[in-house]
Structures are given as structure tokens and as C-alpha cells.
Design a protein around this motif. Structure first.
Motif, PDB file in Angstrom:
ATOM      1  N   SER A  93       0.819  -1.208   0.000  1.00 21.68           N
ATOM      2  CA  SER A  93       0.000   0.000   0.000  1.00 21.68           C
ATOM      3  C   SER A  93       0.853   1.260   0.000  1.00 21.68           C
ATOM      4  CB  SER A  93      -0.907   0.018   1.234  1.00 21.68           C
ATOM      5  OG  SER A  93      -0.139   0.291   2.390  1.00 21.68           O
ATOM      6  N   LEU A  94       0.184   2.387  -0.269  1.00 23.53           N
ATOM      7  CA  LEU A  94       0.843   3.686  -0.186  1.00 23.53           C
ATOM      8  C   LEU A  94       1.359   3.929   1.231  1.00 23.53           C
ATOM      9  CD1 LEU A  94       1.571   6.378  -1.495  1.00 23.53           C
ATOM     10  CD2 LEU A  94      -0.761   7.153  -1.029  1.00 23.53           C
ATOM     11  N   ILE A 131       0.331   8.436  -8.783  1.00 21.35           N
ATOM     12  CA  ILE A 131      -0.547   7.839  -7.774  1.00 21.35           C
ATOM     13  C   ILE A 131      -1.697   8.786  -7.449  1.00 21.35           C
ATOM     14  CG2 ILE A 131      -0.669   7.157  -5.334  1.00 21.35           C
ATOM     15  CD1 ILE A 131       2.215   6.039  -5.703  1.00 21.35           C
ATOM     16  N   ALA A 132      -1.388  10.071  -7.337  1.00 26.93           N
ATOM     17  CA  ALA A 132      -2.428  11.059  -7.043  1.00 26.93           C
ATOM     18  C   ALA A 132      -3.470  11.102  -8.154  1.00 26.93           C
ATOM     19  CB  ALA A 132      -1.800  12.437  -6.848  1.00 26.93           C
ATOM     20  N   GLU A 155      -0.481  14.341   2.145  1.00 26.48           N
ATOM     21  CA  GLU A 155       0.359  13.262   2.664  1.00 26.48           C
ATOM     22  C   GLU A 155       1.372  12.810   1.606  1.00 26.48           C
ATOM     23  OE1 GLU A 155      -0.535   9.065   5.086  1.00 26.48           O
ATOM     24  OE2 GLU A 155      -2.156  10.172   4.118  1.00 26.48           O
ATOM     25  N   LEU A 156       0.925  12.702   0.353  1.00 26.59           N
ATOM     26  CA  LEU A 156       1.808  12.308  -0.740  1.00 26.59           C
ATOM     27  C   LEU A 156       2.925  13.324  -0.965  1.00 26.59           C
ATOM     28  CD1 LEU A 156      -0.447  10.891  -3.599  1.00 26.59           C
ATOM     29  CD2 LEU A 156       1.710   9.906  -2.837  1.00 26.59           C
ATOM     30  N   PRO A 207      -1.741   2.954  -8.844  1.00 28.08           N
ATOM     31  CA  PRO A 207      -2.592   2.879  -7.657  1.00 28.08           C
ATOM     32  C   PRO A 207      -3.922   2.188  -7.914  1.00 28.08           C
ATOM     33  CG  PRO A 207      -2.821   5.034  -8.653  1.00 28.08           C
ATOM     34  CD  PRO A 207      -1.809   4.291  -9.489  1.00 28.08           C
ATOM     35  N   LEU A 208      -4.390   1.454  -6.905  1.00 26.02           N
ATOM     36  CA  LEU A 208      -5.723   0.870  -6.931  1.00 26.02           C
ATOM     37  C   LEU A 208      -6.387   1.175  -5.591  1.00 26.02           C
ATOM     38  CD1 LEU A 208      -3.713  -1.353  -8.557  1.00 26.02           C
ATOM     39  CD2 LEU A 208      -5.963  -2.374  -8.950  1.00 26.02           C
ATOM     40  N   VAL A 209      -7.448   1.967  -5.627  1.00 29.97           N
ATOM     41  CA  VAL A 209      -8.186   2.294  -4.408  1.00 29.97           C
ATOM     42  C   VAL A 209      -8.941   1.048  -3.960  1.00 29.97           C
ATOM     43  CG1 VAL A 209      -9.966   3.762  -3.390  1.00 29.97           C
ATOM     44  CG2 VAL A 209      -8.369   4.706  -5.081  1.00 29.97           C
ATOM     45  N   ALA A 210      -8.861   0.732  -2.657  1.00 25.19           N
ATOM     46  CA  ALA A 210      -9.410  -0.518  -2.142  1.00 25.19           C
ATOM     47  C   ALA A 210     -10.290  -0.287  -0.918  1.00 25.19           C
ATOM     48  CB  ALA A 210      -8.260  -1.472  -1.790  1.00 25.19           C
TER      49      ALA A 210
END
Length: 372
Positions: A120-121, A143-144, A234-235, A180-183
Motif C-alpha cells: 500500500s501507499l 498515484i495522485a 500526505e503524498l 494505484p488501486l483504491v481498495a
């Protein structure tokens, strides 16, 4: 969707693809998953949360999978399981973690996902991979943008529209190419056509919660926008949404960033682990987008379509003026006391896979004193 006699009784929707992704799913037997995970061995455990555990596995045909195994079968767990499977069965987007399958037994509920080799990020910003600095500036911006496009799909392209309600670093997984994959859709809300917002029990992760949601349980697409703004900060900064200060005090990322943004010290906001290797124009744009997203008043925030356009460098007339300050929200001490995420939870490498339920926050009378 309901679970009756071990069977999910509603038919999962199969909409047309958007973002082009092959996301076929099937029903697994418990025996299959038991064999794939070596009997749910501790050696295969990727992480653990309040819901149960996530295990790495390999199917008989060689597919690497992650298996989310629920610990307790109560009504709450049953509902979150049903919601997540329902939503996962609907989504078809390259930046959303889709459903590989599920298993329903007399006393077992398991959800199967594709395994994400870069975890994960969270694991790269604050966990086991943070010191390796595998996330350079370009990867962070990819990713953003990818995460924003996944959320946009939930808000606009799938019917009924979906509000995620738990956008955070541990719920953004990374594949082998750092896409990225939002989960984790256990807290997701399906919004009927024509409905702009709903009032519901507050669930989510402190630090990412929009003020109107934390105070009144008013959930809308704008709540996801706020959470994404925190994720974007945060990124860029490499800082946690809430950090502990000496003396037991806690400070939000917006409280820390606000004076630097007001003074135009944008370079000082960037994660020092990048050692100055970043695009200053992109930093300015990212900070501008984040500041717009975390405005305290929901109507002042952009929608996710506008967020995606801004991140890609496409201005639109109403948002041409760069935000020079943000309305930093200070959490009330009573609400901060509900922050159940310990330092171990943030830093523990086993918590880095990210397909976890988050803390549940009770409604407070007025946790944001500055909101009046």
C-alpha cells in the motif's frame, strides 16, 4: 445484497467497462482458499485489523491472491461484507481494486482480491518501504492522478453512484508498476440517482474526516474530496494526517501545512526524503488542489472531475486563483481521544497491505470548535 443460507442473494451488476480492466470474479470454496494460503498460516499473513486478517495465497492455477478473512460473524461484520462484495462486483476501473471472488460458509466470510506486490501507499510513506524511497516525485503524482480518477469513476460512472467514505493511504494499493488501486469498500455508500447527500452513522479514519461528516454524519461526494485532499498533502509532504508531538499533543497535517502555505514556502512542504528532486510547478499545483479539497465548507471544494483536471494541469475558470491559505480544521480533544490508531498501527509493517476496516467514530456534538 443479503446473505441467506450461505448464498449472496442479489445478483452482482456487471456494467460496461470504464478504464478498461479485466475483472472477472467467481465463488471460491473454503477448501480452495485454505490450500492456497497454506492453511491460513501465520507465515502467509499480510496484515491484521479489527475485522480479521489478510493472507497471501497462490491458487492451483498459479494466481497470486490476497484473502480477507473476517474474524467475527456479527450483524455489523455481515453488513460490511455484503456491502464490500456488492460494490466490488460493480466496479470496473483500472484504479480500483476489483473482486477476484468470495467464499461464504456457515461460519466463514472471505473476500478474495488480486495480490498487490508493492502493498500500500502507507507502507511506502510511513511503513516498511519508507527508507527505500521508492516513490519518487513522478510516481507520487501518478498515484495522485490515478487515485483521483478511480474516485471520480465511483462518483460519476457507476450506477448507483458510490461514496467510498474511507479514502486513506492504507487503502491505496500499488501494483508491480506502482499504479494505484483504491481498495476497501466496506464503508461505501451507494447513493440513489438525484440524491446529493445522506445522513448516516460516522465511520472512517480520524485525520481524513470532513468536518460536516464528523459533526453531523452528513455524507456526500464532497467527503471523499476532503479525504483525497488530505491524502494529496500526505503524498507531497510524507507526513501523517495526525502526528504526535512532545507532551502527548496531536497536530493535523493541515495545521502544520497552513502557515507554510500562507507564507508561500511551498518547498518546505515537500517530503525531505526526495532530496529536492521534484517539479516546482507540479508541487504548486498539487498543494493548490489539496488546499481546495480541504476547505472547511463543502460547497467550496471542487468535485472529483475538477480535481482530476487540475492535477493534469487543465485549469477551469472558477479555480484559476491559487489558494494561498487553507481553513485548517483543529480536532477537538474529545474527538482526538477517539483516535484508536496507535503508533504501532501506523508503523507496523504487517499493517501495510491496507485492505482493513478503519476506526469507527461516534458522532460528537461539536468537535470542531472553530466551525461555530
Amino acid at each position: 445484497m443479503k446473505v441467506k443460507d450461505g448464498i449472496l442473494t442479489s445478483k452482482l451488476c456487471r456494467p460496461t467497462s470504464f478504464g478498461v480492466v479485466n475483472n472477472t470474479w467467481r465463488i471460491f470454496t473454503y477448501k480452495e482458499l485454505h490450500a492456497a494460503t497454506n492453511g491460513f498460516s501465520d507465515d502467509n499473513k499480510l496484515g491484521e485489523g479489527g475485522f480479521g486478517s489478510v493472507y497471501w495465497g497462490r491458487t492451483s492455477d498459479g494466481l497470486q491472491i490476497a484473502v480477507k478473512k473476517l474474524k467475527a460473524m456479527n450483524s455489523k461484520a455481515e453488513m460490511e461484507f455484503a456491502v464490500e462484495v456488492e460494490v466490488l462486483g460493480r466496479v470496473r476501473h483500472k484504479n480500483l481494486l476489483g473482486l477476484r471472488g468470495y467464499c461464504v460458509g456457515d461460519d466463514q466470510r472471505l473476500i478474495v482480491y488480486d495480490y498487490m506486490p508493492n502493498l500500500s501507499l502507507l507502507s511506502h510513506l510511513h511503513g516498511q518501504f519508507a527508507v527505500d524511497v521508492q516513490l519518487n516525485w513522478q510516481r507520487r503524482m501518478n498515484i495522485a492522478i490515478g487515485s483521483a480518477e478511480g474516485i471520480l469513476y465511483l462518483h460519476r460512472e457507476v450506477t448507483p453512484h458510490i461514496i467510498h467514505r474511507d479514502i486513506k493511504a492504507s487503502n491505496v494499493l500499488l501494483n508491480s508498476e506502482f499504479e494505484p488501486l483504491v481498495a476497501d469498500f466496506g464503508f461505501a455508500k451507494l447513493i440513489p440517482e438525484g440524491v446529493s447527500h445522506m445522513t448516516t452513522r460516522v465511520k472512517g479514519t480520524l485525520g481524513y474526516l470532513a468536518p460536516e461528516y464528523a459533526m453531523w454524519g452528513k455524507v456526500s461526494e464532497s467527503c471523499d474530496v476532503y479525504s483525497f485532499g488530505i491524502l494529496l498533502l500526505e503524498l507531497v509532504t510524507g507526513r501523517k494526517p495526525i502526528e504526535k508531538l512532545p507532551g502527548g499533543l496531536k497536530r493535523t497535517i493541515t495545521e502544520w501545512a497552513e502557515p507554510l502555505i500562507a507564507k508561500g514556502k511551498l518547498r518546505d512542504l515537500v517530503d525531505p526524503k526526495l532530496r529536492g528532486n521534484f517539479d516546482e510547478n507540479q508541487v504548486k499545483q498539487a498543494i493548490n488542489v489539496a488546499a481546495l479539497c480541504v476547505q472547511s465548507e463543502a460547497e467550496k471544494r471542487p468535485n472529483m472531475k475538477e480535481v482530476v483536471n487540475l492535477l493534469k494541469g487543465f485549469e477551469y475558470e472558477e479555480k484559476k486563483v491559487t489558494v494561498t491559505r487553507i481553513d485548517s480544521i483543529k480536532y477537538d480533544e474529545e474527538l482526538l481521544a477517539l483516535d484508536q490508531l496507535s503508533d504501532k498501527d501506523h508503523d507496523d509493517a504487517t499493517a501495510s497491505y491496507g485492505v482493513f476496516s478503519a476506526i469507527e467514530v461516534q458522532k460528537m456534538k461539536d468537535p470542531y470548535k472553530r466551525m461555530g
